[in-house]
Design a protein around this motif. Structure first.
Motif, PDB file in Angstrom:
ATOM      1  N   ASP A   1      -2.713   1.665  -2.670  1.00 47.81           N
ATOM      2  CA  ASP A   1      -2.946   1.993  -1.269  1.00 47.81           C
ATOM      3  C   ASP A   1      -2.093   1.162  -0.310  1.00 47.81           C
ATOM      4  OD1 ASP A   1      -4.706   4.001  -1.794  1.00 47.81           O
ATOM      5  OD2 ASP A   1      -6.504   2.818  -1.415  1.00 47.81           O
ATOM      6  N   GLY A   2      -1.919  -0.113  -0.561  1.00 51.53           N
ATOM      7  CA  GLY A   2      -1.156  -0.958   0.347  1.00 51.53           C
ATOM      8  C   GLY A   2       0.178  -1.404  -0.208  1.00 51.53           C
ATOM      9  N   SER A   3       0.673  -0.717  -1.214  1.00 46.77           N
ATOM     10  CA  SER A   3       1.897  -1.168  -1.874  1.00 46.77           C
ATOM     11  C   SER A   3       3.150  -0.907  -1.044  1.00 46.77           C
ATOM     12  CB  SER A   3       2.036  -0.521  -3.252  1.00 46.77           C
ATOM     13  OG  SER A   3       2.143   0.880  -3.130  1.00 46.77           O
ATOM     14  N   GLY A   4       3.077  -0.010  -0.067  1.00 45.00           N
ATOM     15  CA  GLY A   4       4.242   0.282   0.760  1.00 45.00           C
ATOM     16  C   GLY A   4       4.706  -0.928   1.553  1.00 45.00           C
ATOM     17  N   LEU A   5       3.772  -1.713   2.019  1.00 49.28           N
ATOM     18  CA  LEU A   5       4.123  -2.910   2.782  1.00 49.28           C
ATOM     19  C   LEU A   5       4.849  -3.916   1.900  1.00 49.28           C
ATOM     20  CD1 LEU A   5       3.993  -4.240   5.536  1.00 49.28           C
ATOM     21  CD2 LEU A   5       1.820  -5.228   4.887  1.00 49.28           C
ATOM     22  N   GLY A   6       4.371  -4.089   0.676  1.00 49.98           N
ATOM     23  CA  GLY A   6       5.034  -5.004  -0.254  1.00 49.98           C
ATOM     24  C   GLY A   6       6.447  -4.547  -0.586  1.00 49.98           C
TER      25      GLY A   6
ATOM     26  N   PRO B   1      11.603  -7.803   9.861  1.00 54.43           N
ATOM     27  CA  PRO B   1      10.916  -6.793  10.681  1.00 54.43           C
ATOM     28  C   PRO B   1      11.287  -5.360  10.305  1.00 54.43           C
ATOM     29  CG  PRO B   1      11.826  -8.496  12.084  1.00 54.43           C
ATOM     30  CD  PRO B   1      12.334  -8.751  10.698  1.00 54.43           C
ATOM     31  N   ILE B   2      12.531  -5.148   9.918  1.00 54.66           N
ATOM     32  CA  ILE B   2      12.939  -3.811   9.481  1.00 54.66           C
ATOM     33  C   ILE B   2      12.185  -3.436   8.212  1.00 54.66           C
ATOM     34  CG2 ILE B   2      14.866  -2.486   8.520  1.00 54.66           C
ATOM     35  CD1 ILE B   2      16.671  -3.922  10.537  1.00 54.66           C
ATOM     36  N   GLY B   3      12.057  -4.370   7.281  1.00 50.75           N
ATOM     37  CA  GLY B   3      11.331  -4.117   6.046  1.00 50.75           C
ATOM     38  C   GLY B   3       9.862  -3.847   6.287  1.00 50.75           C
ATOM     39  N   ILE B   4       9.260  -4.595   7.203  1.00 51.33           N
ATOM     40  CA  ILE B   4       7.847  -4.376   7.523  1.00 51.33           C
ATOM     41  C   ILE B   4       7.663  -2.994   8.149  1.00 51.33           C
ATOM     42  CG2 ILE B   4       5.972  -5.135   9.043  1.00 51.33           C
ATOM     43  CD1 ILE B   4       6.944  -8.020   8.501  1.00 51.33           C
ATOM     44  N   ALA B   5       8.572  -2.597   9.018  1.00 50.68           N
ATOM     45  CA  ALA B   5       8.477  -1.274   9.633  1.00 50.68           C
ATOM     46  C   ALA B   5       8.606  -0.177   8.576  1.00 50.68           C
ATOM     47  CB  ALA B   5       9.557  -1.118  10.702  1.00 50.68           C
ATOM     48  N   ILE B   6       9.520  -0.343   7.636  1.00 45.93           N
ATOM     49  CA  ILE B   6       9.691   0.638   6.561  1.00 45.93           C
ATOM     50  C   ILE B   6       8.421   0.699   5.717  1.00 45.93           C
ATOM     51  CG2 ILE B   6      10.936   1.112   4.412  1.00 45.93           C
ATOM     52  CD1 ILE B   6      13.449   0.005   5.821  1.00 45.93           C
ATOM     53  N   GLY B   7       7.866  -0.456   5.387  1.00 42.42           N
ATOM     54  CA  GLY B   7       6.650  -0.492   4.583  1.00 42.42           C
ATOM     55  C   GLY B   7       5.471   0.171   5.259  1.00 42.42           C
ATOM     56  N   LEU B   8       5.314  -0.072   6.547  1.00 44.04           N
ATOM     57  CA  LEU B   8       4.219   0.566   7.280  1.00 44.04           C
ATOM     58  C   LEU B   8       4.425   2.072   7.375  1.00 44.04           C
ATOM     59  CD1 LEU B   8       3.618  -2.040  10.118  1.00 44.04           C
ATOM     60  CD2 LEU B   8       2.202  -1.599   8.104  1.00 44.04           C
ATOM     61  N   ALA B   9       5.679   2.500   7.496  1.00 44.14           N
ATOM     62  CA  ALA B   9       5.966   3.936   7.525  1.00 44.14           C
ATOM     63  C   ALA B   9       5.642   4.582   6.181  1.00 44.14           C
ATOM     64  CB  ALA B   9       7.427   4.168   7.887  1.00 44.14           C
ATOM     65  N   ILE B  10       5.945   3.897   5.089  1.00 43.95           N
ATOM     66  CA  ILE B  10       5.613   4.411   3.753  1.00 43.95           C
ATOM     67  C   ILE B  10       4.110   4.551   3.618  1.00 43.95           C
ATOM     68  CG2 ILE B  10       5.602   3.840   1.300  1.00 43.95           C
ATOM     69  CD1 ILE B  10       8.359   2.544   1.709  1.00 43.95           C
ATOM     70  N   ASP B  11       3.364   3.534   4.016  1.00 41.09           N
ATOM     71  CA  ASP B  11       1.900   3.585   3.920  1.00 41.09           C
ATOM     72  C   ASP B  11       1.322   4.697   4.804  1.00 41.09           C
ATOM     73  OD1 ASP B  11       1.537   1.627   2.014  1.00 41.09           O
ATOM     74  OD2 ASP B  11       1.205   0.025   3.474  1.00 41.09           O
ATOM     75  N   ALA B  12       1.869   4.856   6.006  1.00 37.18           N
ATOM     76  CA  ALA B  12       1.364   5.903   6.902  1.00 37.18           C
ATOM     77  C   ALA B  12       1.656   7.286   6.322  1.00 37.18           C
ATOM     78  CB  ALA B  12       2.003   5.766   8.277  1.00 37.18           C
ATOM     79  N   GLY B  13       2.820   7.449   5.730  1.00 37.77           N
ATOM     80  CA  GLY B  13       3.154   8.728   5.112  1.00 37.77           C
ATOM     81  C   GLY B  13       2.258   9.045   3.932  1.00 37.77           C
ATOM     82  N   ARG B  14       1.964   8.039   3.127  1.00 41.59           N
ATOM     83  CA  ARG B  14       1.059   8.246   1.997  1.00 41.59           C
ATOM     84  C   ARG B  14      -0.344   8.590   2.470  1.00 41.59           C
ATOM     85  NH1 ARG B  14       2.230   3.534  -2.443  1.00 41.59           N
ATOM     86  NH2 ARG B  14       4.229   4.326  -3.173  1.00 41.59           N
ATOM     87  N   LYS B  15      -0.796   7.916   3.529  1.00 43.02           N
ATOM     88  CA  LYS B  15      -2.143   8.176   4.041  1.00 43.02           C
ATOM     89  C   LYS B  15      -2.218   9.588   4.615  1.00 43.02           C
ATOM     90  CE  LYS B  15      -5.703   6.488   7.090  1.00 43.02           C
ATOM     91  NZ  LYS B  15      -6.081   5.568   8.134  1.00 43.02           N
ATOM     92  N   LYS B  16      -1.183  10.009   5.341  1.00 46.00           N
ATOM     93  CA  LYS B  16      -1.169  11.343   5.919  1.00 46.00           C
ATOM     94  C   LYS B  16      -1.179  12.403   4.820  1.00 46.00           C
ATOM     95  CE  LYS B  16       1.309  14.303   9.110  1.00 46.00           C
ATOM     96  NZ  LYS B  16       2.484  14.444   9.962  1.00 46.00           N
TER      97      LYS B  16
END
Length: 55
Positions: A9-14, A35-50
């Motif tokens: 569930d939270g692996s996108g951030l890692g 910060p670019i990596g964190i933004a990418i990770g949060l986008a991955i997690d949001a996409g998976r959640k959606k």
């Protein structure tokens, strides 16, 4: 196998942080890479959640 789903569930951030560190080290600008990596990770997690919510 429910534990395996919770693990991912939270692996996108890692993954994003790791990619940001690699980007920062390659271009010799770690302060910009993280910060670019964190933004990418949060986008991955949001996409998976959606995608999970649509199912």
């Amino acid at each position: 196998m429910a534990d395996a789903k919770k693990w991912s569930d939270g692996s996108g951030l890692g993954i994003g942080v790791a990619l940001g560190i690699v980007y920062g080290l390659l271009f010799d600008n770690l302060a910009l890479g993280l910060p670019i990596g964190i933004a990418i990770g949060l986008a991955i997690d949001a996409g998976r959640k959606k995608k999970k919510d649509e199912e």
